[in-house]
Enzyme design. Structure first.
Site, PDB file in Angstrom:
ATOM      1  N   SER A  49       0.849  -1.188   0.000  1.00 50.64           N
ATOM      2  CA  SER A  49       0.000   0.000   0.000  1.00 50.64           C
ATOM      3  C   SER A  49       0.888   1.242   0.000  1.00 50.64           C
ATOM      4  O   SER A  49       1.648   1.476   0.944  1.00 50.64           O
ATOM      5  CB  SER A  49      -0.891   0.009   1.243  1.00 50.64           C
ATOM      6  N   HIS A  90      -1.048  -1.309  -4.380  1.00 44.64           N
ATOM      7  CA  HIS A  90      -2.309  -0.984  -3.694  1.00 44.64           C
ATOM      8  C   HIS A  90      -2.373   0.534  -3.500  1.00 44.64           C
ATOM      9  O   HIS A  90      -1.489   1.131  -2.884  1.00 44.64           O
ATOM     10  CB  HIS A  90      -2.381  -1.721  -2.353  1.00 44.64           C
ATOM     11  N   ASP A 145      -4.476   3.703  -2.238  1.00 44.94           N
ATOM     12  CA  ASP A 145      -5.548   4.096  -1.315  1.00 44.94           C
ATOM     13  C   ASP A 145      -6.036   5.512  -1.590  1.00 44.94           C
ATOM     14  O   ASP A 145      -5.270   6.476  -1.475  1.00 44.94           O
ATOM     15  CB  ASP A 145      -5.042   4.015   0.129  1.00 44.94           C
ATOM     16  N   MET A 180      -8.561   8.381  -0.395  1.00 45.34           N
ATOM     17  CA  MET A 180      -9.363   8.826   0.762  1.00 45.34           C
ATOM     18  C   MET A 180      -9.832  10.254   0.543  1.00 45.34           C
ATOM     19  O   MET A 180      -9.074  11.078   0.019  1.00 45.34           O
ATOM     20  CB  MET A 180      -8.520   8.751   2.032  1.00 45.34           C
ATOM     21  N   HIS A 198      -8.166   1.296  -4.241  1.00 50.46           N
ATOM     22  CA  HIS A 198      -9.089   1.093  -3.125  1.00 50.46           C
ATOM     23  C   HIS A 198      -9.740   2.434  -2.823  1.00 50.46           C
ATOM     24  O   HIS A 198      -9.115   3.313  -2.240  1.00 50.46           O
ATOM     25  CB  HIS A 198      -8.280   0.549  -1.930  1.00 50.46           C
ATOM     26  N   MET A 255     -11.911   4.848  -0.920  1.00 49.76           N
ATOM     27  CA  MET A 255     -12.586   5.157   0.353  1.00 49.76           C
ATOM     28  C   MET A 255     -13.172   6.547   0.183  1.00 49.76           C
ATOM     29  O   MET A 255     -12.709   7.520   0.793  1.00 49.76           O
ATOM     30  CB  MET A 255     -11.567   5.087   1.509  1.00 49.76           C
ATOM     31  N   MET A 277     -11.351  -5.618   5.123  1.00 44.93           N
ATOM     32  CA  MET A 277     -10.561  -4.682   5.931  1.00 44.93           C
ATOM     33  C   MET A 277     -10.311  -5.311   7.297  1.00 44.93           C
ATOM     34  O   MET A 277     -11.258  -5.699   7.991  1.00 44.93           O
ATOM     35  CB  MET A 277     -11.306  -3.365   6.144  1.00 44.93           C
ATOM     36  N   ASP A 318      -6.571  -6.246   4.058  1.00 44.79           N
ATOM     37  CA  ASP A 318      -5.953  -4.913   4.085  1.00 44.79           C
ATOM     38  C   ASP A 318      -5.996  -4.355   5.502  1.00 44.79           C
ATOM     39  O   ASP A 318      -7.073  -4.109   6.045  1.00 44.79           O
ATOM     40  CB  ASP A 318      -6.737  -4.004   3.125  1.00 44.79           C
TER      41      ASP A 318
HETATM   42  C1  DX5 Z   1      -6.212   1.794   5.404  1.00 45.68           C
HETATM   43  C2  DX5 Z   1      -5.722   1.485   4.006  1.00 45.68           C
HETATM   44  C3  DX5 Z   1      -4.654   0.480   3.971  1.00 45.68           C
HETATM   45  C4  DX5 Z   1      -3.405   0.904   4.699  1.00 45.68           C
HETATM   46  C5  DX5 Z   1      -2.798  -0.310   5.291  1.00 45.68           C
HETATM   47  O1  DX5 Z   1      -7.390   2.501   5.330  1.00 45.68           O
HETATM   48  O2  DX5 Z   1      -6.787   0.987   3.206  1.00 45.68           O
HETATM   49  O3  DX5 Z   1      -4.349   0.044   2.658  1.00 45.68           O
HETATM   50  O4  DX5 Z   1      -2.435   1.526   3.894  1.00 45.68           O
HETATM   51  O5  DX5 Z   1      -1.708   0.063   6.037  1.00 45.68           O
HETATM   52  P1  DX5 Z   1      -0.986  -0.932   7.029  1.00 45.68           P
HETATM   53  O6  DX5 Z   1      -0.544  -2.122   6.212  1.00 45.68           O
HETATM   54  O7  DX5 Z   1       0.108  -0.114   7.574  1.00 45.68           O
HETATM   55  O8  DX5 Z   1      -2.021  -1.335   8.059  1.00 45.68           O
HETATM   56 ZN    ZN Z   2      -6.328  -0.016   1.274  1.00 47.26          ZN
END
Ligand code: DX5
Ligand code: ZN
Length: 227
Positions: free
Chosen positions: A12, A37, A39, A41, A71, A73, A142, A180
Site C-alpha cells: 500500500s 495498492h 488508497d 481517501m 481502493h 474510500m 478490511m 488490508d
Molecule cells: C487503510 C488502508 C490500507 C493501509 C494499510 O485505510 O486501506 O491500505 O495503507 O496500512 P498498514 O498495512 O500499515 O495497516
Molecule cells: Zn487499502
C-alpha cells in the site's frame, strides 16, 4: 512445497514517501511485489485525504506496468470510476456503504474495462455479497478501520476471511480475496491460512529498511502456510 503461485503481495503506497512516489513504486516492484495498492481517501467517507486519478496516471506515465489496485474510500463513488479507468487502474474496489446502487457501481467499473471489487469494513456484514459476488473479481476484507496506515490487525477478521473464502470457493469464477490492514511478516501465514490470497501491506513493507528482504520474508511465511 513452494508458496502457492497465486499469492499476491500488494504494497500500500499510503506508507510510501510521497515526495519520491515513482521511485518508491519502482523499488517495491523490483523487490518482488506483484500489485500496487492505491488508497484513495476523501476526508468524507474516511477521515483522511490522499491521492486521486492524476497520481495513478502519473505512475503509469512513469512506466509502472504492474496491476494497480485502486481502493476507493470515497463517497460518492461513481463519478470517479471513469477517471480512474482512464488513469490506468486495474482493479477498482469500493465500500458498499459509499454507493447508493452497488450493482450499478460494479457495472460501471466493469464497463470501464476494470476489475470490480467490494470492500468490507470490520463491522460490515458479508451479506452485501448475496446478490453480487458473481459480478466481482475481488473481495477485500478490511482488517482495520479504513483511514490510516500502521494500525493493528483486528483478529476477528480471520473468521470473516474464512467465511468469505467459503463463499468464493462455491463460485465457478476466479475471485481474489484480499486483506488490508495490519498485515505483517509475523501474521501473514495465519491470514493466508484463513483464505486470503492477496495481501495489502503498507507500513510493514514501506516502513522496513529492506523491501526485498521483507517481501521475501512474507513469501517464506506464505510457503509455510501452504505447506
Ligand atoms: C487503510 C488502508 C490500507 C493501509 C494499510 O485505510 O486501506 O491500505 O495503507 O496500512 P498498514 O498495512 O500499515 O495497516
Ligand atoms: Zn487499502
Amino acid at each position: 512445497m513452494t508458496s502457492k503461485p497465486d499469492y499476491l503481495i500488494a504494497p500500500s503506497i499510503l506508507s510510501a514517501d510521497f515526495a519520491r512516489l515513482g521511485e518508491e513504486v519502482n523499488a517495491v516492484l523490483a523487490a518482488g511485489a506483484d500489485v500496487v495498492h492505491f488508497d484513495v481517501m476523501d476526508n468524507h467517507y474516511v477521515p483522511n485525504l490522499t491521492i486521486g486519478p492524476l497520481v495513478c496516471e502519473a505512475l503509469r506515465n512513469h512506466g509502472v506496468t504492474a496491476p494497480i489496485d485502486v481502493h476507493l474510500m470515497v463517497r460518492p463513488v461513481d463519478r470517479l470510476v471513469s477517471d480512474f479507468a482512464a488513469a490506468g487502474a486495474t482493479y477498482i474496489s469500493f465500500h458498499p456503504e459509499a454507493s447508493d446502487h452497488v450493482n450499478r457501481t460494479i457495472a460501471l467499473i466493469r464497463d470501464a474495462g476494470c476489475k470490480p471489487g467490494l470492500v468490507f469494513n470490520p463491522a460490515t456484514p458479508l451479506t452485501h455479497l448475496d446478490h453480487c459476488l458473481d459480478d466481482l473479481d475481488l473481495v477485500l476484507i478490511m482488517s482495520v478501520n479504513p483511514g490510516f496506515g500502521g494500525q493493528s490487525f483486528i483478529t476477528s477478521s480471520l473468521d470473516k476471511l474464512r467465511a468469505a473464502r467459503q463463499l468464493i470457493d462455491a463460485q465457478d469464477r476466479d475471485i481474489h480475496l484480499e486483506v488490508d490492514g495490519g498485515v505483517r511478516v509475523d501474521n501473514i501465514a495465519g491470514i493466508a491460512a484463513a483464505g486470503a490470497d492477496m495481501m495489502a501491506a503498507g507500513s510493514a513493507i514501506f516502513g522496513s529498511e529492506d523491501y526485498a528482504a521483507t517481501i521475501a520474508a512474507m513469501r517464506a511465511e506464505l510457503s509455510r502456510a501452504a505447506a
